[in-house]
Enzyme design. Structure first.
Site, PDB file in Angstrom:
ATOM      1  N   TYR A   1      -3.704   2.318   6.595  1.00 22.26           N
ATOM      2  CA  TYR A   1      -2.942   3.309   5.836  1.00 22.26           C
ATOM      3  C   TYR A   1      -1.896   2.647   4.967  1.00 22.26           C
ATOM      4  CZ  TYR A   1       1.114   2.830   8.988  1.00 22.26           C
ATOM      5  OH  TYR A   1       2.185   2.341   9.687  1.00 22.26           O
TER       6      TYR A   1
ATOM      7  N   ARG B   1      -1.934  -4.244  -1.152  1.00 22.75           N
ATOM      8  CA  ARG B   1      -1.937  -4.334   0.320  1.00 22.75           C
ATOM      9  C   ARG B   1      -3.024  -3.448   0.923  1.00 22.75           C
ATOM     10  NH1 ARG B   1       3.517  -3.169   3.502  1.00 22.75           N
ATOM     11  NH2 ARG B   1       2.974  -1.047   2.924  1.00 22.75           N
TER      12      ARG B   1
ATOM     13  N   ARG C   1     -20.606   7.706  19.901  1.00 17.53           N
ATOM     14  CA  ARG C   1     -19.527   6.713  19.839  1.00 17.53           C
ATOM     15  C   ARG C   1     -20.064   5.321  20.131  1.00 17.53           C
ATOM     16  NH1 ARG C   1     -16.658   4.372  23.860  1.00 17.53           N
ATOM     17  NH2 ARG C   1     -14.478   3.861  23.485  1.00 17.53           N
TER      18      ARG C   1
ATOM     19  N   HIS D   1     -18.963   0.904  19.623  1.00 19.60           N
ATOM     20  CA  HIS D   1     -18.065  -0.122  19.097  1.00 19.60           C
ATOM     21  C   HIS D   1     -18.657  -0.790  17.858  1.00 19.60           C
ATOM     22  CE1 HIS D   1     -16.107   0.494  22.914  1.00 19.60           C
ATOM     23  NE2 HIS D   1     -15.143  -0.352  22.587  1.00 19.60           N
TER      24      HIS D   1
ATOM     25  N   LYS E   1      -2.194  -3.219   8.052  1.00 18.03           N
ATOM     26  CA  LYS E   1      -1.512  -1.927   8.246  1.00 18.03           C
ATOM     27  C   LYS E   1      -2.482  -0.933   8.877  1.00 18.03           C
ATOM     28  CE  LYS E   1       2.030   0.796   5.882  1.00 18.03           C
ATOM     29  NZ  LYS E   1       2.973   0.754   6.996  1.00 18.03           N
TER      30      LYS E   1
ATOM     31  N   GLU F   1       9.852  -8.050  13.608  1.00 17.59           N
ATOM     32  CA  GLU F   1      10.206  -6.912  12.759  1.00 17.59           C
ATOM     33  C   GLU F   1      10.671  -5.774  13.657  1.00 17.59           C
ATOM     34  OE1 GLU F   1       6.706  -5.451  10.669  1.00 17.59           O
ATOM     35  OE2 GLU F   1       5.459  -5.709  12.440  1.00 17.59           O
TER      36      GLU F   1
ATOM     37  N   LEU G   1       4.274  -7.052   9.514  1.00 16.43           N
ATOM     38  CA  LEU G   1       3.762  -6.448   8.287  1.00 16.43           C
ATOM     39  C   LEU G   1       4.476  -7.072   7.091  1.00 16.43           C
ATOM     40  CD1 LEU G   1       1.743  -4.184   7.422  1.00 16.43           C
ATOM     41  CD2 LEU G   1       3.778  -2.864   6.876  1.00 16.43           C
TER      42      LEU G   1
HETATM   43  N1  PDD Z   1       6.069   1.603   7.945  1.00 18.81           N
HETATM   44  N2  PDD Z   1       6.744  -3.128   9.529  1.00 18.81           N
HETATM   45  C1  PDD Z   1       6.042  -2.106  10.078  1.00 18.81           C
HETATM   46  C2  PDD Z   1       5.486  -2.270  11.448  1.00 18.81           C
HETATM   47  C3  PDD Z   1       5.856  -0.913   9.354  1.00 18.81           C
HETATM   48  O1  PDD Z   1       5.160   0.096   9.889  1.00 18.81           O
HETATM   49  C4  PDD Z   1       6.435  -0.796   8.052  1.00 18.81           C
HETATM   50  C5  PDD Z   1       6.267   0.444   7.228  1.00 18.81           C
HETATM   51  C6  PDD Z   1       7.154  -1.884   7.534  1.00 18.81           C
HETATM   52  C7  PDD Z   1       7.759  -1.850   6.158  1.00 18.81           C
HETATM   53  O2  PDD Z   1       6.767  -1.891   5.160  1.00 18.81           O
HETATM   54  P1  PDD Z   1       7.003  -1.275   3.717  1.00 18.81           P
HETATM   55  O3  PDD Z   1       8.259  -1.851   3.187  1.00 18.81           O
HETATM   56  O4  PDD Z   1       5.804  -1.725   2.927  1.00 18.81           O
HETATM   57  O5  PDD Z   1       7.081   0.198   3.894  1.00 18.81           O
HETATM   58  C8  PDD Z   1       7.273  -3.042   8.293  1.00 18.81           C
HETATM   59  C9  PDD Z   1       5.701   2.807   7.253  1.00 18.81           C
HETATM   60  C10 PDD Z   1       6.736   3.277   6.290  1.00 18.81           C
HETATM   61  C11 PDD Z   1       5.304   3.858   8.280  1.00 18.81           C
HETATM   62  O6  PDD Z   1       4.559   3.480   9.158  1.00 18.81           O
HETATM   63  O7  PDD Z   1       5.684   5.000   8.163  1.00 18.81           O
END
Ligand code: PDD
Length: 268
Positions: A22, A41, A90, A92, A136, A168, A192
């Site tokens: 996403y 990304r 279902r 894998h 992501k 993070e 991320l």
């Molecule tokens: N989250 N790290 C993680 C684990 C994240 O889920 C996100 C963003 C970020 C920051 O990434 P960016 O600057 O590209 O938004 C870092 C989004 C906003 C969410 O899951 O809602």
């Protein structure tokens, strides 16, 4: 369509396996902020999970533009999800012919109005997530567990520590300031590669503000003069407490004020 009219199969791999990726983008004044970076990304995440993109970039742009128009909310979050489609029974094993499921929503965001910027309290927690935090993926089980543990313990979020080093927060990247120097962990498979992170790094560099991308220990986080988190959802947001330690004087620091000023003017 109206959310209550939208339907997804119970056999969607996003539902059964969390098999999808996403993006979350910010909509300011009717246009998507840093759209090129989000598309880059998105493609990177799709490549990483070996799912062919259902659209080329030009088509994505058109779909996203249409969603923004129809959503008619600003500031807003645009959520875009792509899963590996429907498969029954279902398994894998990836299906031979995949028709990805695409979902886009546009929702008003009170946080992006930035009426009140209350600094956050964070707690450090062991980063037990898998080794590909750079993709992501929609499967955010660990992030949810860690965020909710932090809330239950009276904090706003958790900053995650892997082998003694900051990775993070549960949905944001982390920056510190020490003796006037900004620092943030380097890109790695464990975190991320935030679009907001990159934007802040480039704003700071352009303004000749000293900045290092380097490993940060938990100790450095606890002893920082300022701590910020960055994400599409929060832009650059100050942190006033880590565990039982107050950061600075408990309110947003001077370097944060400067970077936030640069960030806000970069939206124009
Ligand atoms: N989250 N790290 C993680 C684990 C994240 O889920 C996100 C963003 C970020 C920051 O990434 P960016 O600057 O590209 O938004 C870092 C989004 C906003 C969410 O899951 O809602």
């Amino acid at each position: 369509m109206a959310p209550e009219e939208a339907q997804v199969s119970v056999f969607d791999r996003g539902f059964m396996f969390g098999d999808g990726i996403y993006e979350v983008m910010a909509v300011y004044d009717g246009s998507v902020f840093t759209l090129d970076e989000h598309l880059r990304r998105l493609n990177r995440s799709l490549d990483a999970i070996r799912l062919e993109s259902p659209h080329d970039d030009e088509t994505w742009r058109q779909i996203i533009e249409q969603a923004v128009e129809r959503g008619a909310e600003s500031p807003a979050y645009l959520y875009l999800q792509v899963t590996r489609g429907v498969e029954s029974p279902r398994s894998h094993v990836y299906p031979a012919a995949v028709v990805p499921t695409v979902l886009i929503t546009v929702m008003a965001s009170p946080i992006l109005e930035r009426k009140e910027i209350e600094p956050l309290k964070v707690i450090t927690k062991n980063d037990f997530r898998w080794g590909r935090g750079d993709i992501k993926v929609t499967s955010l089980m660990a992030n949810g567990l860690l965020k909710n543990e932090a809330l239950a313990e009276g904090f706003d979020d958790a900053v995650l520590i892997r082998d003694g080093e900051v990775t993070e927060a549960t949905a944001a990247n982390v920056f510190i300031v020490k003796d006037g120097v900004i620092a943030t962990p380097p890109k790695s498979p464990y975190l991320l590669h935030g679009i907001t992170r990159d934007h802040v790094v480039s704003l700071a560099k352009k303004a000749n503000m000293p900045l290092d991308e380097r490993a940060l220990t938990e100790d450095e986080l606890l002893n920082a003069d300022e701590v910020w988190i960055t994400s599409t959802g929060y832009e650059v947001w100050p942190v006033c407490q880590v565990n039982d330690r107050f950061i600075g004087n408990g309110s947003a620091g001077v370097v944060w004020q400067e970077i936030d000023r640069l960030f806000q003017s970069s939206k124009d």
